[in-house]
Design a protein around this motif. Structure first.
Motif, PDB file in Angstrom:
ATOM      1  N   TYR A 270       0.819  -1.212   0.000  1.00 11.98           N
ATOM      2  CA  TYR A 270       0.000   0.000   0.000  1.00 11.98           C
ATOM      3  C   TYR A 270       0.853   1.263   0.000  1.00 11.98           C
ATOM      4  O   TYR A 270       0.538   2.237  -0.682  1.00 11.98           O
ATOM      5  N   GLY A 273       2.238   1.722  -3.380  1.00 16.55           N
ATOM      6  CA  GLY A 273       1.199   2.202  -4.282  1.00 16.55           C
ATOM      7  C   GLY A 273       0.912   3.682  -4.099  1.00 16.55           C
ATOM      8  O   GLY A 273       0.745   4.426  -5.073  1.00 16.55           O
ATOM      9  N   PHE A 274       0.861   4.127  -2.856  1.00 24.14           N
ATOM     10  CA  PHE A 274       0.591   5.545  -2.592  1.00 24.14           C
ATOM     11  C   PHE A 274       1.721   6.425  -3.115  1.00 24.14           C
ATOM     12  O   PHE A 274       1.485   7.490  -3.704  1.00 24.14           O
ATOM     13  N   GLN A 277       1.796   5.828  -7.421  1.00 24.66           N
ATOM     14  CA  GLN A 277       0.664   6.121  -8.285  1.00 24.66           C
ATOM     15  C   GLN A 277       0.385   7.617  -8.282  1.00 24.66           C
ATOM     16  O   GLN A 277       0.229   8.241  -7.232  1.00 24.66           O
ATOM     17  N   TYR A 280      -2.760   9.481  -6.223  1.00 21.18           N
ATOM     18  CA  TYR A 280      -2.879   9.706  -4.783  1.00 21.18           C
ATOM     19  C   TYR A 280      -1.882  10.722  -4.243  1.00 21.18           C
ATOM     20  O   TYR A 280      -2.269  11.669  -3.549  1.00 21.18           O
ATOM     21  N   LEU A 319      -8.377   8.698  -0.563  1.00 20.53           N
ATOM     22  CA  LEU A 319      -7.510   7.532  -0.374  1.00 20.53           C
ATOM     23  C   LEU A 319      -8.278   6.217  -0.431  1.00 20.53           C
ATOM     24  O   LEU A 319      -7.662   5.152  -0.610  1.00 20.53           O
ATOM     25  N   LEU A 322      -7.712   3.364  -3.028  1.00 15.19           N
ATOM     26  CA  LEU A 322      -6.454   2.618  -2.945  1.00 15.19           C
ATOM     27  C   LEU A 322      -6.642   1.275  -2.263  1.00 15.19           C
ATOM     28  O   LEU A 322      -5.879   0.329  -2.519  1.00 15.19           O
ATOM     29  N   ALA A 325      -7.177  -1.218  -4.974  1.00 18.91           N
ATOM     30  CA  ALA A 325      -6.360  -1.033  -6.167  1.00 18.91           C
ATOM     31  C   ALA A 325      -5.758  -2.334  -6.679  1.00 18.91           C
ATOM     32  O   ALA A 325      -5.394  -2.425  -7.853  1.00 18.91           O
TER      33      ALA A 325
END
Length: 400
Positions: A270, A273-274, A277, A280, A319, A322, A325
């Motif tokens: 996570y 990813g934050f 991506q 975000y 958020l 996510l 995701a």
């Protein structure tokens, strides 16, 4: 082409009204009214302290010129138009002319409001407020009309000369508005009108059908709608909205704080990813900066607390997508980790990010020396972040 435009316009407006009803709900409208009222009150108090200093005219001109960048050419073209409407390229110019006129409506309202807000400053500069405000609004709207003509011309390959660019147009607008504030905004209106009439006089030379760049036209409309949907996504879920992935090496140190082992599988995923991506991280940073800037201007303690809560809510709501995701990633379903690890990891991510956001929002009033308001913003933001993380997030994940 007229029938096609009317059909596209009805479909577009119907879709936008659907999202606008979700964005401007009762609670948000109430907060917006309070916020606008507080800003107008603060603005009125600020105007009383101003004198016609040397920096006031360039600053006002810079703000008004920045407003000219609001609003882009809304062509409403679809990806399939480049194939199915290719034989109608000659007649498609009429479609684009209607799109240009439609694109002028919303920016005209914004520019008129900007000119209206400038009226008290015109009085400070010893300019007649009534005639100055009207001619300033007319000048800005005419400059925007020219800006949309330039945007339309650039849809045709090789049709837009080097000197006719948006930057050049904004530079002319800034210089003319600045100069007019030393005499009267009618000067800027004359310059804007002369430029607009010149463009209209030479406009027929640029629209050769064989030069229409369908790919650029479709790509620009896609980018415009993507930005619009990302704004809607701050308040509600927008189906099909996706973002890209970008490697940010300078943020790898944050991801390294989480050990990539069996116990922290989902937490590591996570956070990666934050940070990577574009959907975000960019919105998180922008909302933090805007929120801190807004709170710098607020002197009413209870309004500052409400605004702080509002920004924490907007970021937290943004958020939420996510969490799902990686639902379509088959490898994520094969991880030999407990099922409870995933929601806990997302809760931890949300709690940390919203806690940091509360601190960043409090920096705004702290920089102005309003320590009481800064402490209130921090407390309200932290309490709301805790409730959002440990009550709302689990409820949303169960529904998901």
């Amino acid at each position: 082409m007229g029938t096609l435009w009317r059909t596209r316009l009805r479909q577009h407006q119907k879709q936008q009204f659907k999202y606008l009803q979700l964005v401007f709900n009762d609670h948000f409208v109430l907060v917006l009214v309070i916020l606008v009222g507080a800003l107008l009150y603060g603005y009125s108090q600020l105007v009383k302290t101003l004198v016609p200093a040397w920096w006031l005219r360039p600053l006002l001109a810079l703000i008004l010129t920045a407003l000219l960048s609001f609003g882009q050419l809304a062509t409403l073209v679809a990806p399939a138009d480049g194939t199915f409407l290719l034989p109608q390229t000659s007649a498609f110019a009429k479609f684009l002319f209607k799109a240009r006129r439609y694109s002028l409506l919303l920016p005209s309202v914004v520019l008129a409001l900007g000119a209206l807000a400038s009226v008290p400053l015109l009085a400070v500069l010893k300019i007649d407020p009534l005639s100055g405000g009207l001619t300033l609004a007319a000048a800005l709207i005419i400059f925007k009309d020219s800006d949309l003509w330039v945007a339309l011309i650039r849809s045709y390959q090789g049709a837009c000369p080097i000197w006719l660019r948006r930057v050049s147009l904004l530079a002319v607008a800034f210089v003319s508005v600045t100069g007019s504030l030393y005499w009267h905004p009618a000067l800027a209106m004359v310059v804007a009108l002369a430029l607009d009439l010149t463009l209209r006089w030479r406009i027929g030379e640029h629209f050769a059908p064989e030069r229409l760049d369908w790919l650029t036209l479709i790509a620009n409309e896609g980018k415009r709608m993507d930005r619009l949907y990302r704004f809607y996504n701050l308040f509600t879920d927008v189906p099909g909205l996706s973002g890209g992935v970008r490697r940010r090496r300078w943020l790898d140190g944050i991801a390294k704080l989480i050990r990539p082992n069996h116990r922290h599988t989902w937490a590591y995923l996570y956070w990666r990813g934050f940070l990577r991506q574009t959907t975000y991280l960019g919105l998180y940073v922008r909302l933090a900066i805007v929120g801190a800037a807004v709170l710098m201007l607020l002197k009413i303690w209870w309004l500052a607390g409400l605004v702080g809560i509002l920004f924490v809510y907007l970021v937290g709501f943004q958020l939420l997508p996510l969490a799902g995701a990686y639902d379509e990633n088959v490898f994520a379903q094969l991880y030999p980790v407990p099922a409870t690890q995933r929601p806990r990891a997302f809760q931890h991510l949300t709690g940390v990010l919203l806690g940091i956001l509360a601190v960043l929002l409090a920096v705004g009033p702290a920089l102005m020396g309003r320590w009481l308001i800064a402490g209130l913003v921090l407390a309200c933001g932290a309490v709301f972040a805790g409730g959002f993380t440990y009550w709302y997030v689990p409820w949303r994940l169960q529904r998901h």
